[in-house]
Design an enzyme around this catalytic site. Structure first.
Site, short mmCIF file in Angstrom:
data_model
loop_
_atom_site.label_atom_id
_atom_site.label_comp_id
_atom_site.label_asym_id
_atom_site.label_seq_id
_atom_site.Cartn_x
_atom_site.Cartn_y
_atom_site.Cartn_z
N PHE B 188 -32.49 62.32 63.07
CA PHE B 188 -31.52 61.54 63.06
C PHE B 188 -30.82 61.57 61.58
O PHE B 188 -31.62 61.23 60.57
CB PHE B 188 -31.71 60.04 63.25
CG PHE B 188 -30.85 59.16 63.28
CD1 PHE B 188 -30.07 58.79 64.44
CD2 PHE B 188 -30.14 58.38 62.08
CE1 PHE B 188 -28.96 57.94 64.61
CE2 PHE B 188 -29.24 57.70 62.03
CZ PHE B 188 -28.53 57.49 63.43
N ASP B 294 -33.96 64.19 53.70
CA ASP B 294 -33.31 63.04 54.13
C ASP B 294 -34.15 61.76 54.06
O ASP B 294 -34.92 61.59 54.84
CB ASP B 294 -32.56 62.91 55.37
CG ASP B 294 -31.89 61.72 56.13
OD1 ASP B 294 -32.16 60.68 55.36
OD2 ASP B 294 -31.33 61.67 56.91
N LYS B 323 -30.49 52.61 52.67
CA LYS B 323 -31.28 51.37 53.16
C LYS B 323 -32.15 50.51 52.25
O LYS B 323 -31.43 49.68 51.55
CB LYS B 323 -32.34 52.22 54.25
CG LYS B 323 -31.45 52.39 55.54
CD LYS B 323 -32.75 52.81 56.85
CE LYS B 323 -32.08 53.17 58.15
NZ LYS B 323 -32.26 52.04 58.99
#
Lengths: 467, 467
Positions: B188, B294, B323
């Site tokens: 993702f 990532d 985040k």
């Protein structure tokens, strides 16, 4: 008391230039910053503690009247006291310290913030909002909304097929889509992979980046002054509309949406008439194509209306926003444009309540202080003054944006002359922005008044005299 | 005094459930919100004014221990007093009211904010940063950096050709690029058009959205417990590495970059060994492919190290974050990855000083309060307790994440059972998140301590007993 006097009793009375720009402090700080952060596009280091109202103040203490305003994204001037009040509020602190995943765990006050803020200026017919993070992001979410909505309608409510579910994991048809977004030549809609595929402003924005092979239609090249070229311009717009309809009807795959800026900004402040935009609306309706109006740069009051497309009396299906709103996203008409299932149009944050609070204050101030009226009146005044300059200087070409508030622009004969004018203006105390290859665009804040317009015009006059 | 006692003397001692979830107030507010904003993915309305420390409190006054934390994006607990201090500061107010176009008009203090904040935890070898807005945005800017850098090297410093300059405006080769980004199955990396093309987690994320036809490599499916399947898992990882190299060397166009999560999060908390990641680094180096790690979900301390890939002793070329940092972007190694010319890697805001200030405070608190140590120790303790549960309940499968702080996950036998467990936990006062098809992921804040772990395990025990 004028608006700027009320907000900014200490606002500088005039520009004040002490050094070349960038000055020695800016240069030293840029060099330091460049060791860790890309500064190749930097003009000067800005002191945001000292900048005030319509004046941007740099690290060397140079004070410039700002008609560029962070690429058209400062609505109420620097250090607006009402915005500072919001920034210091308890609501803001809680929003900053507890950023929610808004789609999963919305906050108790998000509805009120939206209702009193963004939704209170929702464009006619578009009463729902999807919040996002930047203009590019807002446009891409709008594209996704259009693709999913068109696919949902084609599927007629049937569930996904096994083939769709497996092929999509390989990025293949039929699970992925061969529908397209149509944009216009010279358009700018952002720089991520989907939005960049619809951006057609400059090669340097696009080179070396993979792009979707999506179609583009011509955007009218109007001749100025408009009064003189009425017939030619009408023909030009009709030519472009005809071509648009041809592409939509002959394209090998479905055109899911057309996206258009009400004034092409980055690409050169290219205007078209209300009739042209009404034509786009008619064609998209006729062929079941979603119409997305990109108000990322034009929205937020700079045209004298909250959204520039309100000058055209049209209702799109989706309208995107960012920049002056300090909060990004899109308004939309039909509930189905939010996606038919949860987690399809989704991401972690889905917006930012701290930015929604800023947007709410900006909107309240626009209403309370009648800033659209100021923008309209000062814009008209400014246009008139620059029109006078255009009679004085042959080098001031294609003046445009009459009746569009501060959305005033003009061209120079060459990119080099344009760049020279920008540099001259800076050295005389005016921060001004280019657009397109040889255009100048005005993008002051909504608190820019006639006294500021006089200073701007005075500096332009001096700068043109030097060219 | 423990960390949570120091930060949150008023933190609830235990969950307290008063209604079904969502309760009547949440339901009424969700209905109201749904008239203007998509709420199909909403669990309940959250009272961020009352939520505190490790406890999330909803609009009905239900108090839940939070091990999901806004999809892994709350680092210091709700309403952390040090973050509130930063939120109330003058620096923050000025940053919020004067959001700069950072690449053109950087602020006087941006260098210091970056140096004392993000750059002070730059991963080894990556001493430059490009700030962005979301995780998807950060990944896409990293892709653009990789594409431009590879093209620059291929071009050997020569200028763009006339053909490149014209073809790119039509979204055609050679101006646009046929290079690709390779990602892994179940990965993702976001939901915009470029990032979604590399996302391979779930069909629902991708259906009906046009995608680039980019390649994917298999990601190891490890068997648990690891001690028992050492040989099989090693073979599985070698198989995947072999396949990765095969794709890179046989793909018809250049693989510009490989992107990988150090633990595949959204796709099911899929772990692999340090040797696997070292293998990726070796292969990408060998074939001149940019390696992007990532860390959007894994970064920010949740693994007991600032960045999860630090467990693997590798140095990528680019590392993205968002985040828990509350500020997005990517760190990078070579100056060339910022683009060879100005305005190529560019957008209006290029980040947000208000978010950089939040990130700086989060980082300072992680250091000052030794939160990585807490995460490591509490993580180990929590893992041990859940391991005990796994011996008690056959339905608790594939426990994983030993030695990775809070990055602990396990599976249920079916998606339905997993969803039932999540619902049971909620009704018992634990907010917990799923991942993949039938996984549960733990993502508490870095202020989660043994006493919270005991409550979490107690609730899990009760919930499993009910399945």
């Amino acid at each position: 008391m004028s608006i700027s006097e009320k907000y900014f009793p200490q606002e500088p009375k005039a520009p004040c230039i002490k050094t070349t720009i960038p000055g020695p402090v800016s240069k030293a700080k840029l060099e330091e910053l460049s060791t860790v952060f890309d500064t190749k596009a930097a003009y000067f280091i800005t002191d945001y503690y000292k900048s005030l109202g319509n004046y941007i103040i740099d690290a060397d203490g140079n004070t410039l009247l700002d008609s560029y305003c962070q690429i058209s994204s400062i609505a109420l001037g620097y250090n607006n006291p009402e915005l500072l009040k919001t920034a210091h509020s308890n609501e803001m602190a809680v929003a900053l310290c507890n950023r929610p995943a808004l789609a999963c765990f919305p906050s108790t006050d998000y509805y009120e913030i939206l209702r009193e803020g963004l939704l209170s200026v929702a464009p006619k017919g578009l009463n729902r909002v999807c919040t996002a993070h930047t203009g590019s992001d807002a446009n891409e979410m709008a594209y996704k909304a259009a693709f999913m909505f068109q696919a949902y309608k084609q599927r007629g409510g049937k569930p996904f097929t096994a083939e769709e579910l497996s092929s999509v994991m390989e990025n293949k048809l039929p699970g992925t889509s061969d529908m397209v977004i149509l944009s216009f030549k010279k358009a700018f809609h952002g720089r991520l992979f989907g939005s960049l595929s619809t951006t057609r402003s400059k090669a340097i924005h696009k080179l070396d980046i993979p792009a979707f092979d999506w179609p583009q239609a011509p955007f009218p090249s109007l001749k100025y002054p408009l009064e003189k070229y009425e017939i030619e311009n009408k023909e030009e717009e009709e030519r472009c509309l005809k071509k648009l309809e041809e592409i939509i009807t002959s394209y090998p795959t479905k055109v899911a949406a057309v996206i258009v800026e009400p004034v092409q900004s980055e690409g050169g402040d290219n205007h078209a008439s209300p009739a042209f935009f009404q034509g786009i609306r008619n064609i998209t309706k006729k062929h079941d194509v979603i119409l997305i109006i990109d108000e990322v740069q034009t929205g937020g009051g700079g045209s004298g209306k909250m959204w520039l497309h309100e000058h055209y009396d049209i209702v799109p299906d989706i309208m995107t926003f960012s920049k002056k709103m300090q909060n990004a996203g899109f308004f939309f008409s039909e509930e189905g444009l939010a996606g038919d299932q949860p987690f399809r149009q989704f991401n972690t944050w889905c917006g930012d309540p701290s930015k929604a609070l800023i947007a709410k204050t900006i909107i309240e101030q626009i209403k309370n202080e009648n800033l659209l009226k100021n923008t309209t009146e000062t814009g008209d005044y400014l246009y008139g003054k620059i029109e006078e300059l255009s009679e004085k200087y042959d080098k001031l070409l294609n003046l445009r944006g009459k009746g569009r508030g501060f959305f005033i622009a003009f061209d120079l004969e060459t990119p080099a002359l344009r760049n020279q004018l920008v540099t001259e203006c800076k050295s005389l105390g005016l921060n001004i922005g280019g657009c397109g290859d040889q255009g100048i665009r005005l993008r002051p804040a909504l608190v820019f008044e006639k006294k500021h317009a006089d200073i701007l015009v005075g500096i332009l006059d001096q700068a043109f005299a030097k060219l």
